[in-house]
Design a protein around this motif. Structure first.
Motif, PDB file in Angstrom:
ATOM      1  N   THR A 136       5.011  12.863  -6.482  1.00 52.54           N
ATOM      2  CA  THR A 136       4.078  10.883  -6.229  1.00 52.54           C
ATOM      3  C   THR A 136       3.012  11.066  -5.163  1.00 52.54           C
ATOM      4  O   THR A 136       3.404  12.182  -4.092  1.00 52.54           O
ATOM      5  CB  THR A 136       5.408   9.466  -5.757  1.00 52.54           C
ATOM      6  OG1 THR A 136       6.078  11.101  -4.881  1.00 52.54           O
ATOM      7  CG2 THR A 136       6.664   9.669  -7.254  1.00 52.54           C
ATOM      8  N   ARG A 137       2.994   9.779  -5.124  1.00 55.57           N
ATOM      9  CA  ARG A 137       1.701   9.674  -3.997  1.00 55.57           C
ATOM     10  C   ARG A 137       1.365   8.217  -4.023  1.00 55.57           C
ATOM     11  O   ARG A 137       1.732   7.733  -4.518  1.00 55.57           O
ATOM     12  CB  ARG A 137       0.007  10.348  -4.383  1.00 55.57           C
ATOM     13  CG  ARG A 137       0.405  11.304  -4.576  1.00 55.57           C
ATOM     14  CD  ARG A 137       0.039  12.760  -3.815  1.00 55.57           C
ATOM     15  NE  ARG A 137      -0.053  14.215  -4.341  1.00 55.57           N
ATOM     16  CZ  ARG A 137       0.861  15.166  -3.334  1.00 55.57           C
ATOM     17  NH1 ARG A 137       1.986  14.109  -2.956  1.00 55.57           N
ATOM     18  NH2 ARG A 137       0.561  15.644  -3.924  1.00 55.57           N
ATOM     19  N   LEU A 138       1.264   7.912  -2.151  1.00 59.52           N
ATOM     20  CA  LEU A 138       0.670   6.804  -1.711  1.00 59.52           C
ATOM     21  C   LEU A 138      -1.018   6.857  -1.661  1.00 59.52           C
ATOM     22  O   LEU A 138      -0.887   7.597  -0.988  1.00 59.52           O
ATOM     23  CB  LEU A 138       1.432   6.799  -0.112  1.00 59.52           C
ATOM     24  CG  LEU A 138       3.440   6.246  -0.165  1.00 59.52           C
ATOM     25  CD1 LEU A 138       3.863   6.538   1.345  1.00 59.52           C
ATOM     26  CD2 LEU A 138       3.595   5.278  -1.189  1.00 59.52           C
ATOM     27  N   VAL A 139      -0.922   5.330  -2.343  1.00 58.76           N
ATOM     28  CA  VAL A 139      -2.211   5.190  -2.814  1.00 58.76           C
ATOM     29  C   VAL A 139      -2.804   3.742  -1.956  1.00 58.76           C
ATOM     30  O   VAL A 139      -1.704   2.824  -1.851  1.00 58.76           O
ATOM     31  CB  VAL A 139      -2.754   5.703  -3.961  1.00 58.76           C
ATOM     32  CG1 VAL A 139      -2.509   7.047  -4.034  1.00 58.76           C
ATOM     33  CG2 VAL A 139      -1.920   4.349  -4.930  1.00 58.76           C
ATOM     34  N   ASP A 140      -3.681   3.690  -1.675  1.00 57.61           N
ATOM     35  CA  ASP A 140      -4.518   2.337  -0.349  1.00 57.61           C
ATOM     36  C   ASP A 140      -4.937   1.557  -2.526  1.00 57.61           C
ATOM     37  O   ASP A 140      -5.137   1.873  -3.557  1.00 57.61           O
ATOM     38  CB  ASP A 140      -5.435   2.677   0.691  1.00 57.61           C
ATOM     39  CG  ASP A 140      -6.428   2.734   0.132  1.00 57.61           C
ATOM     40  OD1 ASP A 140      -6.803   3.108  -1.463  1.00 57.61           O
ATOM     41  OD2 ASP A 140      -7.347   3.647   0.409  1.00 57.61           O
ATOM     42  N   GLU A 141      -5.311   0.518  -2.389  1.00 59.42           N
ATOM     43  CA  GLU A 141      -5.984  -0.947  -2.858  1.00 59.42           C
ATOM     44  C   GLU A 141      -7.182   0.472  -3.630  1.00 59.42           C
ATOM     45  O   GLU A 141      -7.289   0.240  -4.719  1.00 59.42           O
ATOM     46  CB  GLU A 141      -6.791  -2.219  -2.236  1.00 59.42           C
ATOM     47  CG  GLU A 141      -5.079  -2.622  -2.136  1.00 59.42           C
ATOM     48  CD  GLU A 141      -5.870  -3.483  -1.262  1.00 59.42           C
ATOM     49  OE1 GLU A 141      -6.446  -4.073  -0.186  1.00 59.42           O
ATOM     50  OE2 GLU A 141      -4.535  -4.679  -1.304  1.00 59.42           O
ATOM     51  N   GLU A 142      -8.177   0.888  -3.257  1.00 54.18           N
ATOM     52  CA  GLU A 142      -8.948   1.708  -3.826  1.00 54.18           C
ATOM     53  C   GLU A 142      -8.724   3.094  -4.176  1.00 54.18           C
ATOM     54  O   GLU A 142      -9.145   3.677  -5.011  1.00 54.18           O
ATOM     55  CB  GLU A 142     -10.342   2.032  -2.724  1.00 54.18           C
ATOM     56  CG  GLU A 142     -10.642   1.075  -1.862  1.00 54.18           C
ATOM     57  CD  GLU A 142     -10.049  -0.019  -0.998  1.00 54.18           C
ATOM     58  OE1 GLU A 142      -9.495   0.973   0.361  1.00 54.18           O
ATOM     59  OE2 GLU A 142     -10.144  -0.952  -0.818  1.00 54.18           O
ATOM     60  N   ASP A 145      -5.780   8.645  -1.477  1.00 56.10           N
ATOM     61  CA  ASP A 145      -4.198   9.094  -1.654  1.00 56.10           C
ATOM     62  C   ASP A 145      -3.856   8.957   0.578  1.00 56.10           C
ATOM     63  O   ASP A 145      -4.683   9.232   0.570  1.00 56.10           O
ATOM     64  CB  ASP A 145      -4.492  10.577  -2.054  1.00 56.10           C
ATOM     65  CG  ASP A 145      -2.506  11.090  -1.231  1.00 56.10           C
ATOM     66  OD1 ASP A 145      -1.888  10.851  -0.904  1.00 56.10           O
ATOM     67  OD2 ASP A 145      -3.114  12.627  -1.894  1.00 56.10           O
ATOM     68  N   LYS A 146      -2.915   8.832   0.286  1.00 55.48           N
ATOM     69  CA  LYS A 146      -2.614   8.269   1.580  1.00 55.48           C
ATOM     70  C   LYS A 146      -0.954   8.886   2.132  1.00 55.48           C
ATOM     71  O   LYS A 146      -0.526   8.189   2.914  1.00 55.48           O
ATOM     72  CB  LYS A 146      -2.846   6.419   2.429  1.00 55.48           C
ATOM     73  CG  LYS A 146      -3.228   5.584   1.757  1.00 55.48           C
ATOM     74  CD  LYS A 146      -4.379   6.731   2.949  1.00 55.48           C
ATOM     75  CE  LYS A 146      -5.717   5.883   2.917  1.00 55.48           C
ATOM     76  NZ  LYS A 146      -6.591   6.671   4.036  1.00 55.48           N
ATOM     77  N   THR A 147      -0.824   9.562   1.766  1.00 54.93           N
ATOM     78  CA  THR A 147       0.227  10.049   1.307  1.00 54.93           C
ATOM     79  C   THR A 147       0.653  11.161   3.116  1.00 54.93           C
ATOM     80  O   THR A 147       0.006  11.512   2.861  1.00 54.93           O
ATOM     81  CB  THR A 147       0.282  11.587   0.146  1.00 54.93           C
ATOM     82  OG1 THR A 147       0.357  10.263  -0.995  1.00 54.93           O
ATOM     83  CG2 THR A 147       2.270  11.760   0.099  1.00 54.93           C
ATOM     84  N   PRO A 148       1.770  10.932   3.751  1.00 53.58           N
ATOM     85  CA  PRO A 148       1.906  11.998   4.599  1.00 53.58           C
ATOM     86  C   PRO A 148       1.514  13.708   4.671  1.00 53.58           C
ATOM     87  O   PRO A 148       1.760  14.169   3.529  1.00 53.58           O
ATOM     88  CB  PRO A 148       3.323  11.125   5.356  1.00 53.58           C
ATOM     89  CG  PRO A 148       3.470   9.606   4.495  1.00 53.58           C
ATOM     90  CD  PRO A 148       2.934   9.878   3.425  1.00 53.58           C
TER      91      PRO A 148
END
Length: 184
Positions: A136-142, A145-148
Motif C-alpha cells: 500500500t501507499r498513501l497518495v494525494d489527489e495528483e 506518493d505521500k507515504t511516511p
C-alpha cells in the motif's frame, strides 16, 4: 377550581390503588429462557477461523474505504463494535482532511489465537496477527506518493472480537499494535 383538580386527581389515584389491590392474582409469567450453556464455538479452531473470517472482511472494507479517500465510513457498521466504529470514523476522517487515499491493499498473516472466553451466548476472542501494508501507499489527489518514510511494512497487532447475537457474528472490538513481537 385548583382544589377541585387536586381532589379529582387524588380520587383517581386512590381509586387506581384500590382497584389494583382488588384484582385477582394471575399466574406467574413464564420465565425467560436461560442462555444456553453450550459454547458458541465447538473448538478453539472454529473460533479462530470465525475471527479470521471477520478480520478478513474488516480489512477488505477498511481498504475499500481508504481507497475512496475515507468516504462513506459508515460501511464499517456490522463489522465492528459501536466503540470501535467511533475510532474508525476518526481514522478515516484523516484521509478526507488531508486529501489522501490508499493505493494498493493490505493483507495479514500469522493469525493466532491468544484467548477464547465463552459464557452463555457471549464470546470474547483475542488474537494476534501480522498486518502487512507493504503493498500500500498513501497518495494525494495528483497521485503523488505521500507515504511516511520510514514506515514499517509489517505491524504486529493484538485484535479483540466480540459476538453480535445469534447466529454468532464476530465484530472487531479492538485493534492495537502489539509490542510483544514474534507474530511478524
Amino acid at each position: 377550581m385548583r382544589l377541585l383538580r387536586r381532589v379529582t386527581a387524588a380520587s383517581a389515584l386512590v381509586a387506581a390503588v384500590a382497584l389494583a389491590g382488588c384484582t385477582t392474582p394471575t399466574e406467574d409469567p413464564p420465565e425467560s429462557p436461560k442462555p444456553s450453556a453450550a459454547p458458541v464455538f465447538a473448538s478453539e479452531e472454529e473460533a479462530l477461523a470465525a475471527a479470521e473470517e471477520a478480520y478478513t472482511a474488516y480489512l477488505a472494507m477498511s481498504d475499500e474505504i481508504a481507497t475512496g479517500g475515507g468516504k462513506d465510513p459508515e460501511r464499517m457498521r456490522g463489522l465492528v463494535t459501536a466503540d470501535q466504529f467511533e475510532e474508525e470514523i476518526a481514522s478515516f476522517a484523516m484521509y478526507s482532511e488531508r486529501a489522501l487515499r490508499l493505493s494498493g491493499s493490505s493483507s495479514f498473516r500469522n493469525f493466532r489465537l491468544q484467548q477464547l472466553h465463552q459464557e452463555g451466548g457471549r464470546v470474547d476472542i483475542a488474537a494476534y496477527a501480522c498486518l502487512d501494508v507493504s503493498g500500500t501507499r498513501l497518495v494525494d489527489e495528483e497521485g503523488q506518493d505521500k507515504t511516511p518514510n520510514p514506515r514499517p511494512d509489517l505491524v504486529p497487532l493484538e485484535l479483540r472480537f466480540e459476538n453480535a447475537g445469534a447466529p454468532p457474528k464476530l465484530l472487531l472490538a479492538a485493534s492495537d499494535v502489539w509490542e510483544g513481537g514474534g507474530v511478524c
